[in-house]
Structures are given as structure tokens and as C-alpha cells.
Design an enzyme around this catalytic site. Structure first.
Site, PDB file in Angstrom:
ATOM      1  N   ASP A 178      41.407  48.321  38.342  1.00  0.00           N
ATOM      2  CA  ASP A 178      40.481  47.979  39.422  1.00  0.00           C
ATOM      3  C   ASP A 178      39.121  47.533  38.872  1.00  0.00           C
ATOM      4  O   ASP A 178      38.517  46.579  39.390  1.00  0.00           O
ATOM      5  CB  ASP A 178      40.291  49.180  40.359  1.00  0.00           C
TER       6      ASP A 178
ATOM      7  N   SER B 274      48.082  46.879  44.033  1.00  0.00           N
ATOM      8  CA  SER B 274      46.871  47.430  43.425  1.00  0.00           C
ATOM      9  C   SER B 274      46.140  46.395  42.586  1.00  0.00           C
ATOM     10  O   SER B 274      44.941  46.527  42.355  1.00  0.00           O
ATOM     11  CB  SER B 274      47.239  48.594  42.501  1.00  0.00           C
TER      12      SER B 274
ATOM     13  N   GLU C  21      45.280  52.821  37.110  1.00  0.00           N
ATOM     14  CA  GLU C  21      44.791  52.216  38.357  1.00  0.00           C
ATOM     15  C   GLU C  21      43.291  51.943  38.281  1.00  0.00           C
ATOM     16  O   GLU C  21      42.833  50.841  38.595  1.00  0.00           O
ATOM     17  CB  GLU C  21      45.094  53.157  39.528  1.00  0.00           C
TER      18      GLU C  21
END
Ligand code: NAG
Ligand code: NAG
Length: 563
Positions: free
Chosen positions: A292, A481, A288
Site C-alpha cells: 500500500d 489490495s 499488505e
């Protein structure tokens, strides 16, 4: 003076265990242990609890009005964001509230500290024994079965009747969510994203996207510029939780592969909260966190990006939002790819946390949240008999980002969470878009959702087969996400251009998005988000609860924001 013997007898035998003057009234209560948790037993009396008290603000509805004034393009105050001090004037509690609560603390030997400059959140540490007495509570140890993580909560607490008009809530108390500080990587937290197989090559109409979603693909389909942002004061903050660490070598590797036109040593700054850290061993690289950073640093060319790593001991969204409220110049864009089930957050807490985002919006911060990855099901619970809204996407003062898949054509991703909040009513800015959708929808899904709730997501961006580097390997991932950092990059680039043109940054986006800027989005009209044994919501022309208003077109957005 006549004093009855019975009164003395009571005193002497100690039957008057609690002072009669306390006059406690139950403030929040839940009937049962939330699913996924088991009750272990009473918390040990001497364990120290850190509790926060949320006080009513002097004029939160005044601040709400100002937020809409500075965020609505048709308003003469558009773009005139407030300073922190101006926001605090609305948010701080009245003197009466401060005095009442201070007296109560004093009487109970409690030393509290302000968590926000406005003083509407106060924290203190007291032993379980004192907390049980003070709040007529029963602080108990609960275990989250899936992860084994323990938390101390109470199923009920009370406040003195005289303080009910001053105190909104005490936390963490009745609310047991498998989220930050409680459970790590629980399936009900929709991060980290999941890895998916590589796409079959050459099925796409757009060559830049034939091998999956990359920065070049996004530049091609959304028209995102590859040139460096003209102004360095536009900033993006990426939040990280549950031991998701952002790896710098992975970012460099990613830039070497996918942004051969920029300096591969371009990196991010680090902030830590609650003892958070960001170790760089490749084995600790977080899918994640790497996603990002790669889709902010690697897409928002030349926009400074900061990663905030929040430690496990902390308190997720609360700690990040109160930290941001303490900054003199917060970053103008904050993207978060984590969330939880709305019903697991108490309504009082959801409301006051949402007000933290209202304050950030009034200061000109664009708050972005991924909408969730389980369609209308919200969590991984297949037995749901009603759709499961996510939090904080249902908060009306932030922008919720859903996901699309494919580029030929771009369709709503089946996992893209969307729907209607049960806590927050529909805000004016979206009421017309939402009622159009509802009239098209007819009786589909009737009884499964709250048609008067705030509807989300607001917008969408690519969220499937997104190529990233993690721990030195190139993999494909899927989830909203992906969508939130991609959208954050677009806002960061627009903000940079606006600053370079001497204009103010975008701040809270939704009133702009649903009015003038709606046509700057490519309407997504195929796909749906199944869950709870239903087909979920279908996409539709105009806004829909899978892809919101659609996906961004950078050139049209430039025009819509006055560039
Ligand atoms: C507060 O502290 C004082 C002095 O230590 C003590 O006498 C009193 O009983 C305490 N009050 C409470 C409510 O704990
Ligand atoms: C539906 O939403 C409205 C508006 O937020 C709220 O007042 C109401 O309580 C919700 N109903 C249910 C059953 O949750």
C-alpha cells in the site's frame, strides 16, 4: 387503596426481578452462532464491555441529497463540499433524541462520550452484568475456530420501546465478524495480499510491463505522470489493520529500484489509533502495508501520504471512520485494502457505517475500498449457494476498486470480487449502467444475486504480479489490495492538479465516474470472476461486476475533471 396480597408476596420473594416499567422490545437478533465461531459460555459478569450506541440523525436524507449535489458534475453545487460543522448539522440527533437517551443513561448511571462531533455515536463502558440487564442480553464468549481469537457478543438485545425511534443500534452486539479486534489475518478478511510467482518475462506487448507491474509500467499503461504533484495540499491516507506494519527501509529499497528518478528517502507520515504502532524490524514488515505504501508514495509522485496503523484492541472501520469525522481537514483520499463479508455485518450497522462514508464524501473525501479477492464467492467458502457480497464495497457512498491482470490485453482478474449488495439498493448514478449490463447478462446466474442491489466494483486497476519489496526481498503479489492504492494515487495526483488550478478536489467520485468520466476509462471486456461453483460474472462492454467501468486513462481523466 386496595393492594392485593399477591402483589406483596411477589415483592417479598423477589420474583419481580426486573422493573415492570422497562418495556423492552427486541431490537436485533440472530438465530444461530455464525459459521466459523463456537460458543464458549457466559462472559464473566464483571468484565467491562465497551459499547457504542448509534442515534438517528436529524436529517440523513438531506445530507444524502447534498452529497449528490456536490458530487454530480451537472449540479450547480458541484465541488462545493461542506465543512465538518455543516455536515454535523445534518447528522446530529434531534434534541428530543438527545434528551431521551441522556435520561436513559442517567437513570442507569451510564457516562457516555461522543465518538463523533455530531454526537450520533455515543460510547460507554459497563460490566457484562449491567449490559445483560439493561439490554435483556446474554453476553457470551465466542471463539473464532480458525484463529482462536475470542470475542464477547450476544445473539440478541432489546431496547426500551420508547427509545426505538431514537436508537438505530447498539454495537458490538449481535454481529460476530472474523474481522478487526476479533481475528487476525483470517482468510475471510481479504488482506493481506498473497505472494505469486514471478511472471514469465517478455510476454507483454508493453515493454515497461514485461517483468511485472511496477510504477513505470503503470505510468506507461495508464499515462500516470512521473513529475511531482504541483500542490502539496492534496493528501492520501492509507489504512492498516491486523498488525500490518509499513516498513520505511522497504519503501526506500523499492524507490531505489523502481523510482530511480525520485529521492529514495521520500517517505510517509504515521498516525496510530487504538494503540496501534509501526515497528520497523524487517521481520515485522507487512506485505499488505508495504504494498500500500509503495504504490502510493511510489506512484503519486510528490503527494504526501499518511499511514494509519490501527491497533488490535480497536474496532477497525468504525474507529477509522469516526476518527476521520473528527478531523477539521481530513485527507482528500482514503484507501483501504481490507473488507469482510456483507452478511456478517448486521444491516443496521452496515447502514450506519455507510452513513459515516456519506459524511466524508460530503466533505470532499474520496473513500476507496478494494472489492475483495474471491470472485463472486466473497470468502473462501466454496459451498456457497448464492454469491457473497463484500462490505463495505456495497455501500453506495464510496468507490469500490476491482482488479485486472495482464497488459496485452488487460483483462478482468478472476479473483476480482464484484456483484450486488443485499443491503443497499442500486443508486441512481449507476442504475442505467447496471441495467444495461443486466439485460446483456440475461438469465445467467439468476437466483445467485440480488439484481436490485448496489453493484460493485466501480472501477478497476492492475492487481496481479505487482512487484514490491517486503523485509528486504523483492516479491510479486496479487489482489484487489494492489488496485485500490494504485487508483488512490491517480486521484491524489488529479486532486493536486485541481488545487494548483484553483479548483476543488474530487470528493465522492461515483456520480462523476458514471456520467461524464466513463469514457476516461479503458473498458475491460474479457475475463470473469468465478466462485460458488459458477463461472461468476462475465466482463462486458460498459460497466460490469468484475472491472466496473474499466481502468483509468490519466489524460482523459484530466479532461473529464476540467483540467
Ligand atoms: C445508580 O447509582 C446510585 C448511587 O450510586 C444508586 O443508588 C442506584 O441504585 C444506581 N442505579 C442503577 C440503575 O444502577
Ligand atoms: C435485495 O436488495 C434489495 C435492495 O437493497 C433489498 O431491499 C432486498 O432485501 C434484497 N433481497 C435479499 C433477498 O437480500
Amino acid at each position: 387503596m386496595l393492594v392485593s396480597a399477591a402483589f406483596f408476596a411477589l415483592l417479598l420473594t423477589g420474583t419481580l426481578a426486573k422493573p415492570v416499567t422497562r418495556d423492552l422490545v427486541v431490537h436485533e437478533r440472530r438465530d444461530s452462532v455464525p459459521s466459523g465461531f463456537v460458543k464458549e459460555g457466559p462472559a464473566s459478569p464483571e468484565t467491562m464491555l465497551k459499547l457504542s450506541v448509534g442515534l438517528y440523525s436529524k436529517d440523513i436524507s438531506g445530507l444524502q441529497k447534498v452529497l449528490y449535489d456536490v458530487s454530480t458534475p451537472q449540479s450547480p453545487l458541484y465541488g462545493q463540499h461542506l465543512s465538518k460543522a455543516e455536515v454535523d448539522e445534518y447528522v446530529k440527533p434531534t434534541d428530543e433524541t438527545v434528551n431521551a437517551v441522556t435520561d436513559w443513561f442517567k437513570a442507569n448511571n451510564i457516562t457516555a462520550t461522543k465518538d463523533t462531533p455530531a454526537g450520533d455515536w455515543l460510547s460507554f463502558s459497563i460490566p457484562v452484568s449491567q449490559a445483560n440487564e439493561l439490554f435483556d442480553a446474554d453476553f457470551t464468549t465466542f471463539t473464532h475456530t480458525e484463529t482462536g481469537t475470542k470475542a464477547i457478543r450476544t445473539l440478541s438485545y432489546s431496547l426500551p420501546a420508547s427509545l426505538k425511534q431514537h436508537i438505530e443500534l447498539v454495537r458490538p452486539t449481535t454481529y460476530l465478524s472474523p474481522r478487526f479486534g476479533i481475528a487476525k489475518a483470517s482468510a475471510t478478511i481479504y488482506a493481506p495480499v498473497h505472494v505469486v510467482p514471478a511472471p514469465e518475462v517478455s510476454t507483454s506487448a508493453d515493454d515497461a510491463c514485461s517483468g511485472g507491474i511496477t510504477p513505470a509500467c503503470l505510468q506507461s499503461i495508464y499515462g500516470i505522470p512521473s513529475t511531482a504533484a504541483p500542490n502539496q495540499d492534496s493528501k492520501i491516507l492509507v489504512t492498516g489493520f491486523i498488525d500490518q506494519y509499513a516498513n520505511e527501509a522497504d519503501l526506500q529499497d523499492f524507490l531505489e529500484q523502481f523510482r530511480t528518478d525520485i529521492d529514495p528517502s521520500t517517505t510517509f507520515s504515521l498516525e496510530t489509533l487504538d494503540g496501534g504502532s509501526n515497528p520497523q524490524d524487517p521481520s515485522q514488515a507487512g506485505t499488505e502495508a508495504d504494498l500500500d505504501m509503495q504504490y502510493t508514495v511510489g506512484v503519486a509522485t510528490g503527494v504526501p501520504v499518511t499511514f494509519v496503523s490501527v491497533g488490535d484492541g480497536g474496532d477497525g472501520f468504525y474507529d477509522v471512520s469516526t476518527w476521520l469525522l473528527g478531523l477539521e481537514s481530513p485527507p482528500q483520499v482514503v484507501t483501504t485494502s481490507y473488507g469482510e463479508t456483507e452478511s456478517q455485518v448486521g444491516i443496521a450497522e452496515a447502514n450506519k457505517l455507510c452513513n459515516n462514508y456519506m459524511q466524508l464524501g460530503a466533505q470532499g473525501v474520496t473513500v476507496l475500498y478494494a472489492s475483495g479477492d474471491s470472485g463472486v464467492g466473497g470468502s473462501n467458502d466454496a459451498s456457497c449457494s448464492a454469491f457473497v457480497p463484500t462490505f463495505p464495497s456495497g455501500c453506495p457512498y464510496l468507490t469500490s476498486v476491482g482488479a485486472t491482470t495482464g497488459t496485452a490485453p488487460e483483462t478482468g482478474a478472476s479473483f476480482s470480487s464484484g456483484g450486488f449488495s443485499n443491503y443497499f439498493g442500486v443508486p441512481d448514478y449507476q442504475s442505467s449502467a447496471v441495467s444495461s449490463y443486466l439485460s446483456t447478462l440475461g438469465s445467467t446466474n439468476a437466483g445467485y444475486f440480488n439484481a436490485s442491489g448496489r453493484a460493485y466494483p466501480d472501477v478497476a486497476a492492475q492487481g496481479n504480479e505487482v512487484e514490491i519489496v517486503v523485509g528486504g526481498s523483492t516479491v510479486y503479489v496479487a489482489g484487489t489490495s494492489c488496485s485500490s492504492p494504485i487508483f488512490a494515487s491517480i486521484v491524489g495526483l488529479l486532486n493536486s492538479e485541481l488545487l494548483a488550478a484553483g479548483k476543488s478536489t474530487l470528493g465522492f467520485l461515483n456520480p462523476l465516474l458514471y456520467s461524464g468520466a466513463a469514457s476516461a476509462f479503458t473498458d475491460i471486456t474479457s475475463g470473469s470472476n468465478p466462485g460458488c461453483n459458477t463461472n461468476g460474472f462475465p466482463t462486458a462492454s460498459g460497466w460490469d461486476p468484475v472491472t466496473g467501468l474499466g481502468t483509468p486513462n490519466y489524460a482523459k481523466l484530466r479532461t473529464a475533471v476540467g483540467l
